[in-house]
Structure formats: C-alpha cells, structure tokens
Write an enzyme that holds these catalytic residues in place. Structure first.
Site, PDB file in Angstrom:
ATOM      1  N   ARG A   1      12.600 -18.956  -3.976  1.00  0.00           N
ATOM      2  CA  ARG A   1      11.774 -17.822  -4.432  1.00  0.00           C
ATOM      3  C   ARG A   1      10.297 -18.196  -4.436  1.00  0.00           C
ATOM      4  O   ARG A   1       9.435 -17.400  -4.075  1.00  0.00           O
ATOM      5  CB  ARG A   1      12.219 -17.334  -5.816  1.00  0.00           C
ATOM      6  CG  ARG A   1      11.556 -16.021  -6.153  1.00  0.00           C
ATOM      7  CD  ARG A   1      11.946 -15.359  -7.486  1.00  0.00           C
ATOM      8  NE  ARG A   1      13.172 -15.794  -8.085  1.00  0.00           N
ATOM      9  CZ  ARG A   1      13.241 -16.664  -9.103  1.00  0.00           C
ATOM     10  NH1 ARG A   1      12.153 -17.188  -9.610  1.00  0.00           N
ATOM     11  NH2 ARG A   1      14.404 -16.991  -9.608  1.00  0.00           N
TER      12      ARG A   1
ATOM     13  N   TYR B   1      -0.322   7.298   0.539  1.00  0.00           N
ATOM     14  CA  TYR B   1       1.129   7.108   0.612  1.00  0.00           C
ATOM     15  C   TYR B   1       1.803   7.579  -0.680  1.00  0.00           C
ATOM     16  O   TYR B   1       1.488   7.088  -1.764  1.00  0.00           O
ATOM     17  CB  TYR B   1       1.435   5.631   0.892  1.00  0.00           C
ATOM     18  CG  TYR B   1       2.905   5.365   1.012  1.00  0.00           C
ATOM     19  CD1 TYR B   1       3.685   6.113   1.887  1.00  0.00           C
ATOM     20  CD2 TYR B   1       3.516   4.389   0.254  1.00  0.00           C
ATOM     21  CE1 TYR B   1       5.044   5.884   1.989  1.00  0.00           C
ATOM     22  CE2 TYR B   1       4.878   4.146   0.359  1.00  0.00           C
ATOM     23  CZ  TYR B   1       5.631   4.908   1.228  1.00  0.00           C
ATOM     24  OH  TYR B   1       6.977   4.688   1.331  1.00  0.00           O
TER      25      TYR B   1
ATOM     26  N   ASP C   1      -5.672  -0.309   0.636  1.00  0.00           N
ATOM     27  CA  ASP C   1      -4.440  -0.331   1.423  1.00  0.00           C
ATOM     28  C   ASP C   1      -4.843  -0.370   2.893  1.00  0.00           C
ATOM     29  O   ASP C   1      -5.382   0.606   3.430  1.00  0.00           O
ATOM     30  CB  ASP C   1      -3.592   0.910   1.103  1.00  0.00           C
ATOM     31  CG  ASP C   1      -2.225   0.850   1.785  1.00  0.00           C
ATOM     32  OD1 ASP C   1      -2.144   0.334   2.913  1.00  0.00           O
ATOM     33  OD2 ASP C   1      -1.245   1.350   1.194  1.00  0.00           O
TER      34      ASP C   1
ATOM     35  N   LYS D   1       4.636  -1.778   9.335  1.00  0.00           N
ATOM     36  CA  LYS D   1       4.092  -0.863  10.349  1.00  0.00           C
ATOM     37  C   LYS D   1       3.553  -1.679  11.534  1.00  0.00           C
ATOM     38  O   LYS D   1       4.240  -2.553  12.026  1.00  0.00           O
ATOM     39  CB  LYS D   1       3.029   0.020   9.709  1.00  0.00           C
ATOM     40  CG  LYS D   1       3.384   0.516   8.308  1.00  0.00           C
ATOM     41  CD  LYS D   1       4.544   1.460   8.304  1.00  0.00           C
ATOM     42  CE  LYS D   1       4.903   1.821   6.871  1.00  0.00           C
ATOM     43  NZ  LYS D   1       6.122   2.569   6.770  1.00  0.00           N
TER      44      LYS D   1
HETATM   45  C1  LIG Z   1      -0.110   3.378   3.681  1.00  0.00           C
HETATM   46  C2  LIG Z   1       1.185   2.805   3.225  1.00  0.00           C
HETATM   47  N1  LIG Z   1       1.192   1.909   2.232  1.00  0.00           N
HETATM   48  C3  LIG Z   1       2.363   1.381   1.807  1.00  0.00           C
HETATM   49  C4  LIG Z   1       3.581   1.734   2.332  1.00  0.00           C
HETATM   50  C5  LIG Z   1       4.837   1.118   1.801  1.00  0.00           C
HETATM   51  O1  LIG Z   1       5.270   0.139   2.672  1.00  0.00           O
HETATM   52  P1  LIG Z   1       6.830  -0.283   2.818  1.00  0.00           P
HETATM   53  O2  LIG Z   1       7.536   0.868   3.421  1.00  0.00           O
HETATM   54  O3  LIG Z   1       6.763  -1.503   3.667  1.00  0.00           O
HETATM   55  O4  LIG Z   1       7.318  -0.571   1.432  1.00  0.00           O
HETATM   56  C6  LIG Z   1       3.609   2.657   3.367  1.00  0.00           C
HETATM   57  C7  LIG Z   1       4.906   3.067   3.952  1.00  0.00           C
HETATM   58  O5  LIG Z   1       4.994   4.025   4.684  1.00  0.00           O
HETATM   59  C8  LIG Z   1       2.391   3.212   3.813  1.00  0.00           C
HETATM   60  O6  LIG Z   1       2.366   4.120   4.798  1.00  0.00           O
END
Ligand SMILES: Cc1ncc(COP(=O)(O)O)c(C=O)c1O
Length: 368
Positions: A49, A101, A169, A194
């Site tokens: 971990r 998001y 982000d 992504k």
């Molecule tokens: C801008 C953004 N931040 C965070 C996330 C969350 O990421 P994850 O799906 O890897 O948990 C996403 C998922 O679509 C996203 O589009």
C-alpha cells in the site's frame, strides 16, 4: 537544452540505463516484501500500500511532466477526493466549478456538506466572486463538459491574495497542454484514465504539488484510505505515456477537422472547441495552453437525434469518458450534467482524420 514533448514522454521517470536491465522495468507484483528479521528498515519496501517500485516509476514520470512531487491513485476520483480531504476541515469553504465533472460536485454536496464544509459553485468562465474566507478553490480547465477555460494564473493570484489554496483539475489538458503548478496553482489533480493513459483499459488518478505539507497530508490520506493503483495499471500507464504527444497531436488534428465540419452542418448547433477562433474560450486557451485537447461539444435537436447519429456512425463509438485512441461520444444529460438533452461530448481518437470526417458527415446526414 529543454527536450521536446515526445522525448520527455519517452524518457520521463525511467531508470538510468544499466547493462543487463530492461529498457522499461516490468511490473513488480508484491503485497508484503521480505523484512529484515530485526524489523522494518525505513526506506526499504515493506508493504504494497505504501511501497511499490512500479508505482514510483510512474510517479517519477508524472512528477517530471507536471513539475511537482506526484502521488498516483486508483482513479481520478480517488485523487481529487484525496486532495479535498487532505485540505478541508469543518467550517471551511470550498469553491468549485458548477460546470465541471459532476461526481466531484456530488462528493462536495454530500460527503463534504455532511462534514460542515460550505460549498460555493462558480461557472468556469466566471465571474468569480470574492475569495475571502475560501479555503480551497478547485478549478477545472478546460471544464468537462462545457469546455470553458479559466485564466489559472489570474485566479490563483487573486485566491492566494485572499489566503485560499488553488487546485486545478488537469484531466482534459494533460501536463503537455498546461502545467497548473507553473501557472501558480498549489495542486494539480487529474484523472489519468483519459488521455494520459489513453487506451481505455485502466483507471488512474494523480495529484502533484510543490508543497511538502500538502504532499505529506495527501500521502497520509492515501495510506489511510488505501486508494492506490495496482502495479499492473501503473505499469500500463507508464507504458502508454510514451505515446502521449503522438496521440494528443492526432486528437487535436481530428478535433480541428471535426469542429469545422460540425460548424458547417445544418443539424448542429452550439459547437464548442477551444481551438476554434470563434470559441468563447479561444483567447484564454491560446494564451494559456500549449495544445488544445481533442474534446468537442455540440448540440443536436434532441436525445433521439443523438441516438440516430450514434447508430449511423461506424467510427464514433457510443461510450463515456474521453481521451482514448477510439473516437467516442455520449449524450451528457443522461449522466446528470447540466446540459441540454441533445448536447454531445465527442472525444476524438487517433483514427485517420479523413476517415472520421467522412463517417461523422454521413452519420449527421443520416440523423437529419
Ligand atoms: C475532469 C474529470 N476529473 C475527474 C474525473 C474522474 O476520474 P476517474 O473516472 O478516473 O475517477 C473525470 C472522469 O470523467 C473527469 O472527466
């Protein structure tokens, strides 16, 4: 000499050449490691971990690209919530995007609200209210799914003047598109699910920072909450990172061609791509970003037009997420995004530009 993007992506974090060793170390699968019979020695791997050499290679690569110490997590959501939980305390105020998001908004309005954290939502494009009394400002730029872009340096400076911390982000942009820490943010947080890993085969997240205190708080959070990526996913992600520049270049080329087609098609309204000169985000994006990601937004007249478009297309796969090698699209309102029923987020893949343009044109014609 400063290396170019592809050179950096190929070499970042990879251990120095040593005769007899592989160019790319394979994944190390380990829960416990052998201990010295006298007991655990600090700095020696003891338990998976906290310690894993494959994860460290990925983190070293991301640290180079983001320009700050980096911790990898099991998903973007695990990384972003780690940053929120490491910083926020009862009575604090969090400012976050109203158009970003949706799962992060839901986390704020449920878990954080129950912990007496006050949540203020602001659209990415602004106007931003006073930052007085705010503990943390979370920005998402470009925002998913509106694709609005915010001037990170300007907001960071104003938020810092008021004593707030800033997290960005960086999922859509990736560190090749912009480096939030260079622009003044305290934290860069992202989903590596992504474009960063980009092959639609794993979930990953990370946080990067130059603050030893924030790094310590998030390391402690990750150890206690346990949201680490597996060694295999960390290895796949590092492997995929080598082609990030190549993949993003094709994403951007395809987005440029598709956004031009979409703008000219009579069925389509409200095309958004920050690389279009006519886009409301163009001015800030072109000044702030080194490249524009391959995500395009547009509106069809109704949900059934979107279904007809997706059925008629051979190359645009109906799928959520973005940044992969396949071109994908989904109707965002089905997930609860604050978009019109016919709003589509289309993520360009790395297929040949002429093939996707021809396919999207015939699918739009068929849906008309
Ligand atoms: C801008 C953004 N931040 C965070 C996330 C969350 O990421 P994850 O799906 O890897 O948990 C996403 C998922 O679509 C996203 O589009």
């Amino acid at each position: 000499m400063e290396y170019g993007d592809s050179t950096r992506c190929v070499h970042a974090g990879v251990p120095a050449a040593a005769p007899g060793q592989p160019l790319m170390p394979g994944p190390v699968f380990a829960a416990p490691y052998h201990l010295d019979p006298e007991g655990w020695t600090p700095g020696v791997d003891g338990y998976g971990r906290g310690d894993n050499p494959t994860r460290r290679v990925l983190e070293a690569a991301l640290a180079e690209l983001e320009g700050g110490d980096t911790l990898a997590f099991a998903s973007g959501q695990a990384a972003i919530t780690a940053a929120l939980m490491a910083v926020l305390r009862p009575g604090d105020t969090l400012m976050l995007p109203s158009d970003g998001y949706y799962n992060v908004r839901t986390f704020a309005s449920t878990v954080l609200a129950e912990l007496q954290v006050e949540v203020v939502e602001v659209p990415t494009a602004g106007p931003y209210p006073s930052f007085d009394g705010v503990r943390l400002v979370l920005l998402e730029s470009p925002a998913n799914p509106t694709l609005d872009v915010v001037d990170i340096a300007a907001v960071s400076a104003a938020a810092h003047d008021a004593g707030a911390l800033v997290a960005v982000d960086n999922t859509a942009a990736t560190p090749l598109g912009q480096r939030p820490l260079d622009l003044g943010a305290d934290l860069s947080v992202a989903s590596g699910t992504k474009a960063l890993s980009g092959h639609s085969d794993l979930l990953l997240g990370y946080v990067a920072t130059r603050s030893p205190d924030l790094l310590a708080a998030m390391t402690a959070w990750r150890s206690l909450a346990g949201g680490i990526p597996s060694p295999f996913d960390a290895w796949l992600a590092r492997r995929s990172l080598s082609t990030l520049d190549l993949r993003l270049s094709r994403h951007t080329a395809n987005a440029a061609a598709l956004s031009a087609l979409l703008k000219s098609h009579p069925l389509v309204r409200g095309v958004r791509w920050p690389g279009l000169v006519s886009d409301p985000s163009y001015a800030v994006a072109s000044q702030q970003m080194r490249r524009i990601p391959g995500i395009v937004g547009f509106e069809l007249p109704s949900a059934s037009h979107v279904a007809a478009f997706l059925r008629a297309s051979r190359l645009v796969l109906a799928a959520t997420s973005f940044g992969g090698v396949h071109t994908t699209a989904d109707r965002r309102a089905q997930w609860g995004d604050r978009t019109s029923p016919g709003f589509v987020r289309l993520s360009c893949g790395i297929e040949d530009t002429a093939d996707v343009v021809a396919d999207v044109r015939q699918a739009l014609d068929a849906a008309s």
